[in-house]
Design an enzyme around this catalytic site. Structure first.
Site, PDB file in Angstrom:
ATOM      1  CG  HIS A 163      -2.218  -0.705   0.981  1.00 23.75           C
ATOM      2  ND1 HIS A 163      -3.264  -0.122   0.303  1.00 23.75           N
ATOM      3  CD2 HIS A 163      -2.635  -1.944   1.316  1.00 23.75           C
ATOM      4  CE1 HIS A 163      -4.277  -0.970   0.239  1.00 23.75           C
ATOM      5  NE2 HIS A 163      -3.918  -2.087   0.834  1.00 23.75           N
ATOM      6  CE  LYS A 164       3.171   1.596  -6.017  1.00 20.46           C
ATOM      7  NZ  LYS A 164       3.122   1.982  -7.455  1.00 20.46           N
ATOM      8  CD1 TRP A 166      -4.083   2.574   2.777  1.00 21.22           C
ATOM      9  CD2 TRP A 166      -4.113   3.951   4.528  1.00 21.22           C
ATOM     10  NE1 TRP A 166      -5.324   3.158   2.829  1.00 21.22           N
ATOM     11  CE2 TRP A 166      -5.369   4.009   3.893  1.00 21.22           C
ATOM     12  CE3 TRP A 166      -3.895   4.744   5.652  1.00 21.22           C
ATOM     13  CZ2 TRP A 166      -6.403   4.819   4.344  1.00 21.22           C
ATOM     14  CZ3 TRP A 166      -4.933   5.558   6.111  1.00 21.22           C
ATOM     15  CH2 TRP A 166      -6.169   5.590   5.466  1.00 21.22           C
ATOM     16  CG  LEU A 297     -13.038   7.613   0.060  1.00 16.84           C
ATOM     17  CD1 LEU A 297     -12.750   8.964  -0.555  1.00 16.84           C
ATOM     18  CD2 LEU A 297     -11.777   7.005   0.630  1.00 16.84           C
ATOM     19  CB  CYS A 298     -18.317   8.141  -2.755  1.00 15.06           C
ATOM     20  SG  CYS A 298     -19.183   7.508  -4.215  1.00 15.06           S
ATOM     21  CB  ALA A 309      -9.392   7.013  -3.137  1.00 16.37           C
ATOM     22  CB  VAL A 670     -17.048   4.562  17.026  1.00 10.38           C
ATOM     23  CG1 VAL A 670     -17.109   4.453  18.524  1.00 10.38           C
ATOM     24  CG2 VAL A 670     -16.064   3.559  16.500  1.00 10.38           C
TER      25      VAL A 670
END
Length: 670
Positions: A163-164, A166, A297-298, A309, A670
């Site tokens: 994951h570049k 994260w 997030l869309c 994104a 939550v």
């Protein structure tokens, strides 16, 4: 999450809505971070800006092939045909024969004794070595199918290590050492040290702040989500958030307009991407802090290759930093670095006939539709004295009960009375002569001798049915918050706060009034002294006595059964939840069935031990549980009696297996 207190199941906050996963085939949970966050295109999106080439009927070749495949599958089902190589009955019999030789007589005797104690001698007499072999084979099949499904999803996205995006963010990594001290990964900084300019977008795109009080802009968000947001794997169901739902979620008390971020096409002004955050005070074990709950997030399907994104995530992070908030919580169906907890979706059939017709659930083999419908019948009316709808005058009592109940869990949001009023009552809709219009939330209390002893709530989140001529919408209710005072029968009532002023302020409000900046007081609470006192002397969920657990189980089954009756009368087809809070105490008794969807919880800029999410009761769940993975990692490194004792101590701190304590987990949604 063995310590989760919920809001969306009753398990997460209001904006983290639970997913509409099906009983028989999954629907991906509502994601706050997309699987293609590092730039890869999704399976249902084209690799460029333009739409795929279509044929004369307006469908792509892929869509035509998919439709033919579905039609063929339906025809095989109607004709009673199946693939011999994949027939589950044949596999079960083969596996059962192989396993039966491995079951000893002692094991059979132990199981018979356990069944006799729980269900009587007649049921125990039915336990044989052959039957046990079949059960074990069935469990192995369930485990293999579930893990295979999750593995397929993992391969569809990048491997965690790749994951570049994260791996550049302040989140826990799989390679991190065991957590010694829970707390922030990076420190808060003053706004002057935060990036002042928005992150760059591709040409012909521009940032906008969405005004959710403007009906036309709210409608644009609704249109974007309804056509492009979460849907299940075979594109049969998609969330259908109503404008009323979005307004209710995004106008959380204390919200920042700048946290509602959109992307428009400059040339057409079309809204093609969106992300949002709402303020959220989160407690993880003994520490609490101000955070943002990220949701919705869309990115438009045709633009999934534009790497929007990660830019959206960075921009909402920047906006939060500018307002002094440096932590966040979000939920995703897939695996990213690194889940703090994982819960499973469960579904309670209400309208069995409709759910079977749309493919949400299946009728068991050799059972008629009529018998299937009868399995899920509910009493004609509730049998719960003192039940009524919650009123605004109930807010102080309900707020106190909720704060005490949620304090039992390892991870939960903290709500002031003002927030309690908003999340439970502001979505009631508008009363009209013909009934309520635009209702999102249903909240009920039980009043006994002038005292509120119980409360429960659910909310409406329908899904569009994308490929069915008869039904267009799945009316789904989601279990929200609940609380009961039976768990405090042997605990003293908290003392009233000794606040000396008629209008007391919270620790954080006083600090801000004295000249402190928001970024300097993230660790202070928004709760008033009297509200903070409600959390005092509350035992943890995993230390409660068997007597308390028994009382809690009995009471929750009555409350949830009542909720199901109300949901049926309000026209809902299914009630969904996840395995947070005390949900495992009533799932089986109230005929909830496990789905193949999982909801993973993530914390941004906060390092902590994982929190139990009610997993482990079904085959294969242990492999997906962050708590069990964490404990196994510690055990591998332990050697000698002293080290093993340290591991056992850490296990107790992280959260026990639900089977050990008779309750589900430590998370309030939550």
């Amino acid at each position: 999450m063995s310590g989760l207190g919920e809001a969306s199941n009753g398990a997460a906050s209001s904006s983290s809505a639970s997913v509409p996963a099906r009983v028989s085939s999954i629907a991906q949970p509502p994601t706050t971070v997309e699987d293609n966050d590092d730039g890869g295109s999704s399976s249902d999106a084209s690799d460029d800006e333009t739409a795929p080439t279509t044929t004369g009927d307006g469908q792509t070749a892929k869509q035509r092939k998919k439709k033919k495949s579905k039609a063929a599958a339906k025809l095989r089902k109607k004709l009673g045909l199946s693939n011999p190589t994949s027939d589950p009955t044949e596999k079960l019999l083969a596996s059962g024969n192989a396993v039966s030789g491995k079951i000893s007589d002692d094991v059979v005797t132990q199981v018979q004794q356990a069944v006799a104690a729980e269900h009587g001698s007649s049921a125990a007499n039915a336990v044989t070595k052959a039957n046990l072999a079949k059960v074990m084979a069935m469990m192995n099949m369930e485990r293999s199918a579930m893990l295979s499904s999750q593995e397929t999803k993992a391969k569809a996205s990048k491997q965690i290590a790749d994951h570049k995006f994260w791996k550049t963010q302040p989140v826990m990594k799989p390679t991190d050492a065991p957590v010694d001290e829970e707390g922030s990964i990076q420190p808060s900084v003053p706004p002057s040290e935060v990036r002042q300019e928005p992150y760059p977008l591709p040409a012909d795109f521009e940032w906008v702040t969405v005004d959710v009080d403007n009906p036309s802009e709210l409608k644009e968000v609704y249109d974007l989500l309804s056509a492009n947001y979460v849907e299940d794997d075979d594109a049969t169901f998609r969330f259908d958030y109503s404008p009323q739902f979005l307004h209710w979620v995004l106008k959380h008390p204390g919200y920042h307009r700048t946290w509602h971020i959109g992307v428009r096409v400059v040339s057409t002004s079309k809204l093609v991407a969106f992300i949002s955050g709402i303020p959220h005070e989160l407690r993880v074990r003994e520490k609490s802090y101000q955070s943002t709950e990220i949701n919705f997030l869309c990115v438009h399907k045709k633009l999934r290759s534009k790497r929007l994104a990660p830019v959206l995530i960075k921009e909402v992070t920047r906006q939060c930093h500018l307002t002094g908030v440096f932590h966040a919580i979000y939920t995703v169906g897939s695996v990213l670095p690194t889940p703090v907890s994982c819960a499973r979706y469960y579904h309670r059939t209400i309208n069995a006939r409709k759910l079977a017709e749309i493919g949400f659930s299946a009728i068991p083999h050799n059972m008629s539709m009529e018998a299937h419908v009868r399995r899920f019948e509910l009493p004609a009316r509730p049998n719960l004295p003192g039940l009524r709808e919650m009123e605004r005058g109930d807010v102080p009592s309900v707020g106190k009960l909720m704060r005490r109940y949620m304090r039992r869990f390892d991870m939960a949001p903290r709500f002031t009375d003002h927030e309690v009023e908003h999340i439970l009552l502001s979505g009631r809709g508008e009363d009209t002569p013909t009934g309520r219009k635009g209702q999102v939330t249903w909240t009920y209390v039980v009043e006994t001798e002038g005292r509120i002893t119980d409360m429960f709530a659910f909310y409406s989140l329908p899904s569009s049915i994308l490929d069915n001529d008869k039904h267009k919408s799945l009316n789904a209710a989601y279990l929200f918050y609940y609380a009961t005072d039976v768990v405090f029968s042997d605990s003293p009532e908290p003392q009233e706060s000794g606040a000396s002023t008629s209008s007391p302020s919270s620790e954080r409000a006083l600090a801000l009034a004295s000249g402190k900046e928001p970024w300097q007081v993230n660790h202070l609470t928004n709760l008033l002294p009297s509200e903070l006192a409600d959390e005092s002397r509350v035992p943890s969920w995993d230390t409660e006595s068997p007597t308390i657990k028994s009382l809690l189980k009995q009471r929750l089954n009555l409350l949830i059964n009542t909720l199901l009756i109300i949901a049926r009368d309000e026209g809902f087809d299914v009630v969904n939840c996840v395995t947070v809070m005390d949900n495992p105490l009533f799932l089986q008794e109230q005929k909830f069935g496990p789905g193949d969807g999982f909801l993973r919880f993530y914390l941004f800029n906060w390092r902590c031990k994982p929190v139990a999410g009610g997993m482990g009761g079904r085959p294969g769940e242990g492999e997906l549980d962050p708590v069990q993975s964490y404990v196994k990692g510690l055990a591998k490194k332990a050697s000698g009696e002293e080290e093993r004792a340290m591991v056992e101590q850490l296990v107790r701190k992280v959260g026990r297996n639900p089977a050990d304590v008779g309750s589900g987990n430590g998370i309030v949604m939550v």
